[in-house]
Structures are given as C-alpha cells and as structure tokens.
Design a protein around this motif. Structure first.
Motif, short mmCIF file in Angstrom:
data_model
loop_
_atom_site.label_atom_id
_atom_site.label_comp_id
_atom_site.label_asym_id
_atom_site.label_seq_id
_atom_site.Cartn_x
_atom_site.Cartn_y
_atom_site.Cartn_z
N ALA A 38 -6.89 -1.06 -8.28
CA ALA A 38 -8.00 -0.69 -9.15
C ALA A 38 -9.00 0.20 -8.41
O ALA A 38 -9.50 1.19 -8.95
CB ALA A 38 -8.68 -1.94 -9.68
N GLU A 39 -9.27 -0.13 -7.14
CA GLU A 39 -10.19 0.68 -6.34
C GLU A 39 -9.62 2.06 -6.07
O GLU A 39 -10.37 3.03 -5.86
CB GLU A 39 -10.49 -0.04 -5.03
N ALA A 40 -8.27 2.17 -6.07
CA ALA A 40 -7.62 3.46 -5.80
C ALA A 40 -7.42 4.28 -7.06
O ALA A 40 -6.78 5.34 -7.01
CB ALA A 40 -6.29 3.23 -5.10
N GLY A 41 -7.92 3.81 -8.19
CA GLY A 41 -7.83 4.58 -9.42
C GLY A 41 -6.69 4.20 -10.33
O GLY A 41 -6.42 4.88 -11.33
N PHE A 42 -5.99 3.10 -10.03
CA PHE A 42 -4.92 2.64 -10.90
C PHE A 42 -5.50 1.87 -12.09
O PHE A 42 -6.56 1.26 -12.01
CB PHE A 42 -3.99 1.68 -10.13
N ARG A 43 -4.73 1.86 -13.16
CA ARG A 43 -4.99 0.92 -14.24
C ARG A 43 -4.06 -0.26 -14.02
O ARG A 43 -2.84 -0.08 -13.84
CB ARG A 43 -4.70 1.55 -15.60
N VAL A 44 -4.62 -1.46 -14.03
CA VAL A 44 -3.85 -2.65 -13.71
C VAL A 44 -3.66 -3.48 -14.98
O VAL A 44 -4.62 -3.85 -15.65
CB VAL A 44 -4.56 -3.51 -12.64
N ARG A 89 0.84 -1.21 0.00
CA ARG A 89 0.00 0.00 0.00
C ARG A 89 0.87 1.26 0.00
O ARG A 89 0.52 2.25 -0.64
CB ARG A 89 -0.93 -0.02 1.21
N GLU A 90 1.98 1.22 0.73
CA GLU A 90 2.89 2.36 0.73
C GLU A 90 3.46 2.58 -0.67
O GLU A 90 3.58 3.72 -1.14
CB GLU A 90 4.03 2.13 1.72
N LEU A 91 3.79 1.48 -1.36
CA LEU A 91 4.30 1.60 -2.72
C LEU A 91 3.23 2.18 -3.65
O LEU A 91 3.54 3.00 -4.52
CB LEU A 91 4.77 0.24 -3.24
N LEU A 92 1.98 1.76 -3.47
CA LEU A 92 0.90 2.31 -4.29
C LEU A 92 0.74 3.81 -4.03
O LEU A 92 0.55 4.60 -4.97
CB LEU A 92 -0.42 1.58 -4.00
N THR A 93 0.82 4.21 -2.76
CA THR A 93 0.69 5.63 -2.42
C THR A 93 1.81 6.44 -3.06
O THR A 93 1.58 7.51 -3.65
CB THR A 93 0.71 5.81 -0.90
N ASP A 94 3.04 5.94 -2.95
CA ASP A 94 4.18 6.63 -3.55
C ASP A 94 4.02 6.71 -5.07
O ASP A 94 4.33 7.74 -5.69
CB ASP A 94 5.49 5.92 -3.21
N ARG A 103 -1.95 9.56 -17.78
CA ARG A 103 -3.40 9.71 -17.66
C ARG A 103 -3.93 9.04 -16.40
O ARG A 103 -4.91 9.49 -15.81
CB ARG A 103 -4.08 9.10 -18.89
N GLN A 104 -3.28 7.96 -15.99
CA GLN A 104 -3.78 7.16 -14.87
C GLN A 104 -2.63 6.31 -14.36
O GLN A 104 -1.95 5.66 -15.15
CB GLN A 104 -4.92 6.25 -15.37
N PRO A 105 -2.35 6.33 -13.03
CA PRO A 105 -1.22 5.53 -12.55
C PRO A 105 -1.38 4.06 -12.92
O PRO A 105 -2.51 3.54 -12.99
CB PRO A 105 -1.23 5.75 -11.03
N LEU A 106 -0.25 3.40 -13.14
CA LEU A 106 -0.25 2.02 -13.63
C LEU A 106 0.31 1.07 -12.58
O LEU A 106 1.30 1.39 -11.91
CB LEU A 106 0.61 1.88 -14.89
#
Length: 910
Positions: free
Chosen positions: A48-54, A12-17, A123-126
């Motif tokens: 995906a719930e946090a707005g990332f494209r997976v 989760r920390e990595l996703l936030t960063d 456009r969207q974090p990956l």
C-alpha cells in the motif's frame, strides 16, 4: 517483523517485479501460528505504501460450502467497476455473486475475474492477499487458482497463506511456494523480549522451550502464563495456543463473551446482526461496548472496516471453550435471523441439532436439489454431507454421502470427495450405489500393481448396475473400465470380459459408446467393423460428448485422421463452453497430429493441454499431452526440451502403471539416440517396446514405433532381429486395417526388405501409405534415397532425397531434414543450410496468439479463446512484433506467411 528478513526480501522483489508489469503468485505455507498472517499483513502494508491497491480475503470454516463466498469478499471494493466489463463477463460475475439464478461456470467466472482485475491493475498495481487458503470454498479456490496462474504478464501479485496440511495446497510445484519455518533461537528470544520484557528467567526459558520458535506462541503464551492448567505443557503446541487464547476470555464480561462466541460461530456476519443475536442470547442488550472490550483485550481487530479475530486459532479456541449448550443456542439464534440467506440458515440449523432430524435432513436435501438444478453444485455438496449426519437409515445415509462425493468430483474437489466416501458404510451398498462409488473413486484409483483386478471389479459392478436397471451408470462405468484397458494395457482376459459384457446388453451397433468401448478393449477383434461404422457416422458438431467418444476411440486404434477431426470439433465445443477439464482431454488431438506431420499445431495443443491438465487435475490427460510435447520437441530438433519433458514424464507418480505413456517415453528416448547417431542404443530402446515383459510394452500403441524400430535396425545392422519382433504385424494389420497399422506394415516391409526386392517394395509402400501421413512418406523417401546411394546410384538417389528434404522442411522435422541434406551432399547435390525453427522465434502460446490475431480476432476474443486476459494478449503481441520484424498487427498475416515460406524453402540447389 523479527526473523523474517529473507522472506520479506523475496516478497519485496515480487512487489518490484509486479510494479514493472511482471506479476506472479506465491503460496506461503506453514503450521498454525508460524506467522503466515503476520507476513501477509506486513507485505500488504508495504505494498500500500508503494502505491499498490490491496485486496484481501480469507477462508472461514463455516463458509466452505457457500459458493464464491471468499471471492465476493475479495471483489467487494471493485464491485462498482463490473459494469465496465463486456456483457459476457458481467453475466458470469452476476451468476457467481448471486445476482442471478443462472448456472455459474467456474472458468467463465475465472476469466471474468481476471479481466476485472487486469483492468483495475492497468490503473494501479494490485496485490491480492488470500489467508487461510485451506478454508476457502472450492468455487473461490478454483477461480483464484485460475487467476494466479495468469498474472505473469500483468501488474498483479497473488500471495496466499495456507497451513502445511491444507486439503488444497494449490498444486505445489505448479505455483511458487514458500515454506515458513519456526524462528531460530536468536530471533525467537528477540521476539519474546520485545513483547514481554522483564519475564522471570524460569518463565522466559519455559516459554522459549514450549513455543519452539512459533511466533504466535512467543507472543501469546506470556500473556496467559499465570492462568494455564498444570497439564498445559503436555499438550501439542496448537492446543496449548488454543487454551492460552481461551484463558484470556475468562476475565471478560458476560456480554463480551457472548458476543465473541457469536462472532466465532459466524465470523463474517455484520456487526448489527452479531449484536442482535448476542442480545437474545444474553437476555439483555449487548452493545458496541462489548466489541470495544474485545478490541482492548487484543482478541479482535478492525481490518478494512471489518471485524476479525487476531488469529484463526483464537476463534476456534473461543468456540471450543464454550459449553455445548451455549454453542447449540448460538447456532439456533443465528439461524433465526437468517431467513433471507437459506444456505447459511441451514448450516446453523444443522449445527444446532443433536441426533437424527429427518425433517431437517429433508430440507437440506431439497436445498441440494435446488442448488444442483441451478448449477450451484458447490453448495449442494456440504448440504448433502450434513443431511447424511441427520438420517437414521444407514442405507440412505450412505446414498447421500455417495451423491455428495459424486458432485464434489464433478467440480474437481477430489479431496472432499474422498473424505465424504470415507464416512460411507460400504457394507450397506446395493449394486447401483457400488457402481456409483466406483465411478467417484475411479480417477484416484490407478493402482500400478493391480490394474487387471480393478478393471475386472469395474466390469462386474457395471454388470450388476445394468441388471438393477441403472443403465446410464453402468454404461459410464464400463466405458471407464474400457479406457483403463488402453491406459494400463489390460490383459486379454479383462479386455474380453469388458467387450463381452457390452455385447450382453445388446446395444445399438452404431452407438458412439459401443464403438469406443470396442476400440479400447478388443481392437484386433472388432477393429475392421469399428472402422467401417465410424466411416458411416455423421455426429452433431455441437455434441461434444459424442465427438470426444468417437475421437478417442479412433485415436486408440490408430485411425489418426478421423481422430484429429473429431477431437478438434470436441475441442471447439468445450472451448466455447469454458469447460477446461474436458478441453484438456480433447487436446489429446495433439498426439494424432504428430503422425499427420502437423508438428506446429501439435506443439501448440500439447503445450495448452499440459497447462490445462495441471490446472484441472486431469492427471491421466497430463501424461498423454506431456508425452506428446516430448515427442514433438524431439521431432522438431529441440533436443533439450524433449529430454526435459520426458524426464518430467518419467518422474510422475502415475507413470510406472501407465503403458500408454511409457511406450511414448520410450519412443522419445529411442529417437533421441537415433538422431544422435547412437544406432545400437536406439534399436535396443525401441525393441523393449515390443517385449511383452517390458514395462514400456503396449499391445496396440507399439505399432506407432514400428517405423522407428525399422530405421534403427537398418542403422544398427539388426534387420533380422527387427523382422522377428514384427512377425505378427501383417496378420494384425489385416484384422485392424487402421492408418497406424497400414503405415507400420507398409513402412517396415519397405525398410526391412532384402536388396533384391527393396525398390519394388518401396514403390508399393509409397502407394499404400495414406497421403495425409506426410512425415512417414518423407521418411520412406529418405530410406529409398539412402538405399540407392548404397547401391552406388547417386544420381538416382537425388530425387527421393530432395523429396524427403522438402517434406521434412514443410513439417518442421529438423533432425530428419538435416539427414536428408547430408545424404544429398553425399550424392553430389548442395542443399544449403537449415532456416530457423518457428519455435526459436515464438513460444507455442505466442504462435497461437499471432495466428489468431492475423485472422482478425480482437485481443478480447483471443483472450476468451485461450482463457487469458486481453491485456496479456496485448503484452504478447508487443513482444511478437519485433521478433517477426514488424511494427503493427496489420502486418502479422504477411509476416507469418513469410516465416512459413522461409521454413519451407529447402535451400539452394547445385
């Protein structure tokens, strides 16, 4: 998830960063069933719930020899946006993904993928999820590694899952890694009770004991507890899991079992194709009801509209549980419907064969020939490996395996190369095959305790290959043997043996290969002739191979100026072609730049060389550029960086057997002591490099340390001892009159001269020193000024000390510049304070970017040159501007010029 709170917190920390624009990569590794796939699925859901494209892909055993198979799966959702990329990137991706028959260059593909993903991430974090890394095809693996190492300035996070014993662990220590351990007792019990509540206590205890904290076992073993054989508990955990999975298929319908076997045999095949093959095998229609039955049984699932087994062990269990006849029939049926995919078709035809099949082996070899001709080397390797299993003649079988290993090495797949060689029958090797085998194994066979034997074996094999008519192979192998004479400082016998063997071939005396071999092996015997011939050559500036030969040959004999020029030209060729392994080798030019006083450029090139050597697996190159980085940091006064770099250098497993690197490490340690005022320790450290019994001794490179030894000797009062160590220098300098030897001789003569001839000798030495060796000239002026002060001639001392100070400031040698300032103050002249080092403002890569941007290159052009994303270039520039006190690109040239001028100003004078 149960029992994975810390792992999820980290992710989760990595996703936030990453969402904030600071991406990264993480390799999650652990044993089969420990929960890697589950962890990747969980982080994918949260992302995906946090707005990332997976974007997802995974390795499949049957696709390991299909180039870019995993990459194609990963990029499928972005395929329509490729048209928005610049034409070169579109071309590279077209070559890789099968749109053209052109040769795909791995790092050009890597850069194109990086740019594609960087644009998507704008456009969207990956989040890129790559599971079963151990089965990823080598081409996709190389591209994904390239991307993973370049995400730190982009909103892109790469998370991979790999088994502990994966052949490709993604360079542990280079990319961050997370080892996933089995669950603890409390978490294991909680997981078991949540999935299988109400188990009888004896069964519950048995499952907890046998699962040993493995999450997959805790979930699956209870489902099959009633159908397991008596010997089940005696099996290893992985086999117990496979049997548990296989047991769950026993109650499935015949159509479902046939469908599952087809899917296990070709996991990425389209559903329609799997149903067609299953119907042929079953002798009756197999419909989607068979798929639904497998889904209801929890054996397969749908992920992004793709059918996947719930776990790779489930797939292998179903395949291995099937009778051999059924497996062979399934492969044959799959081959029959794959006329449009010849590579996959051949995989299944080979798997469907029992015993030798010369016709199929010939087809596989023709496929490999065609793949190699089109640059699809990753496809040729397994084709040759499978062809080897189908031929009767052991000699031909071994020849096929060696050829496959050669190609695997060519694409840096050294693990697979060694596995192929392990299958070869070395007893049937002829002289040419033996030489080829030695070439393939060369990069991994640097034995620290037996270098002379290995060099001798290589020379002998080269001689036999030459006599058998394989001149090209012999030439390459002899060059490799000669290179070892430098890297491992071969003894007199093997050096002479290699040089004499080349003479036996009566080669062109001006050939780059001959000059390089002679420089590597017998520099004191052939040095003068090599230098004369090098001066008469005019190599093609686009011939990277010849330029590298000549540059490396010049470098090892100390012809520093020519080495820097040739290697710079080779660097430009490899950079333009995207050949990063060769580029890393030619960035060895950073070493001669040190002695030319080009410390800023040496800093940039050695830093880039370290990165590329790590990335491409160039282990010997890494030693050289890391040692150069340590030396540059020390000379620039970046003491802690120098100490850290030399510590990493000494910790490398190859270091003890590589005198070319150990002598450089000793130089760094000696200079650090000298700059710290520990003169006696500095002398003792440097003197060890001149002791043939010491591991830091190198018979040629030691002369680069001679000026340092002389300085330390004067400071420590050990001048007589130093003269003794350098006694053979004048005679050797006459035989090898290279810049290195001229400087070593002139400098030490001046510094160690008795007082009655010191001034005269110093004047002669300044005339003898090459004008391009600015650092050595400044050092000699410093010595002259010190000597004048010892003679109480303070006024006379000021001019040489001022010249020394100005020279040190120009090249950025801060420790020596401060010494010159101290001497000037003692001589009665104020010299001001030192200005900031450029390294304190900008990193090596930031300086490269700033310089290129100031020259008018666009962000994309800079990215292509440095193999990073254009968006990373932009991020760097926005950090660079405020550090230089500017607000726009147009002011870069002025700011850099002012920074250079500021560093060159010695300070106020009184």
């Amino acid at each position: 998830m149960i029992g994975r709170d810390e792992e999820l917190r980290l992710l989760r920390e990595l996703l936030t960063d990453t969402a904030a624009g600071n991406g990264g990569a993480l390799v999650v590794h652990g044993t089969a069933g420990v929960g890697k796939s589950a962890l990747l699925r969980a982080v994918g859901t949260e992302a995906a719930e946090a707005g990332f494209r997976v974007l997802r892909t995974s390795g499949v055993e049957t696709e390991q020899w299909l180039p870019f198979a995993a990459l194609q799966l990963l990029l499928q959702p972005t395929i329509r946006t490729i048209k928005n990329l610049p034409a070169p990137h579109q071309q590279a991706l077209g070559d890789a993904l099968g749109a053209t028959d052109a040769e795909p260059q791995i790092y050009r593909v890597g850069l194109a993928v990086l740019e594609l993903l960087a644009d998507e991430a704008d456009r969207q974090p990956l989040l890129l999820l790559v599971d079963d890394l151990q089965w990823i095809d080598s081409s996709s693996s190389d591209v994904l590694k390239f991307v993973a190492r370049r995400t730190h300035d982009l909103p892109i996070l790469v998370v991979t899952g790999s088994r502990i014993h994966s052949p490709d662990a993604y360079s542990p220590g280079v990319l961050p890694d997370l080892r996933l351990e089995p669950l603890g007792p409390a978490a294991a019990a909680e997981l078991l009770d949540s999935g299988a509540p109400g188990l009888p206590d004896p069964v519950r205890e048995r499952v907890l004991e046998r699962a040993a904290g493995n999450p997959l076992a805790l979930v699956e073993l209870p489902k099959a507890a009633q159908n397991l054989p008596a010997h089940f508990d005696d099996l290893p955990l992985t086999q117990r899991l496979e049997q548990a999975f296989a047991a769950r298929t026993d109650s499935a319908s015949r159509e479902c079992r046939t469908f599952l076997l087809a899917m296990a045999t070709e996991p990425t095949s389209p559903l329609s194709q799997l149903l067609t093959v299953s119907s042929r095998l079953a002798g009756s229609p197999v419909t989607v009801h068979a798929l639904q039955e497998a889904i209801d049984a929890g054996l397969v699932g749908m992920v992004d509209r793709r059918i996947e087994f719930q776990h790779p062990l489930m797939r292998s269990a179903i395949y291995m549980r099937a009778p051999v006849a059924d497996r062979l029939a399934t492969h044959a049926a799959l081959a029959a419907v794959m006329d449009d995919v010849p590579g996959r078709q051949l995989v299944h035809l080979a798997a469907a064969s029992l015993g030798p099949d010369e016709e199929l082996a010939a087809r596989l070899e023709r496929f490999a020939d065609d793949s190699q001709a089109r640059g699809k080397i990753a496809a040729a390797v397994p084709a040759l490996g499978q062809a080897a299993d189908l031929v009767r003649d052991p000699h031909r079988r071994t020849a096929l395996l060696i050829r496959a290993a050669e190609l695997a090495s060519e694409i840096n797949d050294h693990v697979n190369a060694q596995m192929l060689l392990d299958r070869a029958d070395l007893s049937v090797l002829g002289p040419v095959e033996r030489a080829r085998l030695m070439l393939v194994s060369d990069s991994a066979a640097f034995e620290p305790d037996e270098p002379q034997r290995r060099i001798q074996d290589m020379v002998t094999a080269a001689a036999d290959a030459f006599d058998a008519g394989a001149g090209g192979i012999a030439e390459t192998l002899l060059w490799r043997a000669a290179a070892r004479c430098f890297f491992q400082d071969g003894d007199t016998q093997v050096r002479s043996m290699a040089a004499d063997e080349l003479d036996r071939w009566n080669p062109d005396p001006d050939a780059s290969h001959l000059l390089t071999v002679r420089a590597y092996t017998e520099p004191y015997r052939y040095g003068a002739d090599v230098l004369a011939r090098l001066g008469g050559l005019a190599p093609d500036p686009q011939d990277g191979r010849t330029l590298h030969f000549l540059g490396s040959g010049s470098m090892v004999i100390g012809d520093v100026g020519r080495a820097a020029r040739y290697l710079a030209q080779a660097t430009a060729v490899w950079r333009s072609q995207g050949r990063l392994g060769l580029l890393a080798r030619s960035l060895a030019s950073s070493w001669p730049r040190v002695y030319l006083g080009q410390l800023d450029r040496a800093r940039e090139e050695s830093a880039e060389g370290v990165t590329l050597a790590e990335e491409t697996g160039e282990r010997i190159v890494w030693l050289g550029v890391k040692a150069t980085a340590a030396l540059v940091a020390t000379l620039r006064g970046e003491r802690e960086d120098g100490i850290r770099a030399v510590r990493e250098l000494r910790a490398n497993s190859l270091f003890p057997g590589m005198p070319f690197a150990s002598v450089m490490a000793q130089q760094v340690d000696g200079l650090l002591a000298l700059f710290d005022g520990r003169a006696t320790e500095a002398y003792e450290l440097l003197a060890r490099a001149f002791d043939p019994a010491d591991p830091h001794y190198h018979s040629v490179s030691r002369w680069l340390l001679a000026p340092d030894l002389a300085d330390a000797a004067v400071a420590a009062g050990t001048v007589e001892q130093a003269r003794h160590l350098l006694a053979d220098l004048p005679e050797l300098a006459g035989r090898l009159p290279s810049e290195m030897m001229v400087v070593a001789h002139a400098y030490t003569q001046a510094v160690l001269a008795p007082d009655d001839s010191a001034e005269q000798t110093c004047t002669w030495a300044l005339t003898a020193l090459p004008t391009t060796w600015e650092l050595s000239r400044a050092r000699l002026h410093l010595h002259h000024g010190r000597w004048l002060r010892r003679q109480r001639r303070n006024v006379d001392a000021r001019a040489p000390l001022r010249t020394a100070r100005d020279g040190f400031v120009r090249v950025g040698a801060r420790p020596w510049a401060e010494m010159a300032r101290e001497q000037l103050r003692a001589a009665g002249e104020s010299s001001g304070r030192q200005n900031a080092n450029s390294g304190e403002l900008l990193s090596a890569q930031e300086m490269q970017i700033a310089v290129l941007a100031s020259q008018g290159l666009s962000n994309r052009e800079i990215g292509q040159r440095l193999f990073i994303s254009h968006r990373t270039v932009g991020s760097h520039l926005y950090r660079i501007y405020p550090r230089l006190g500017i607000t726009s690109r147009g002011k870069l040239a002025t700011a850099l010029a002012a920074l250079h001028e500021e560093q060159s100003v010695p300070g106020s004078q009184a």
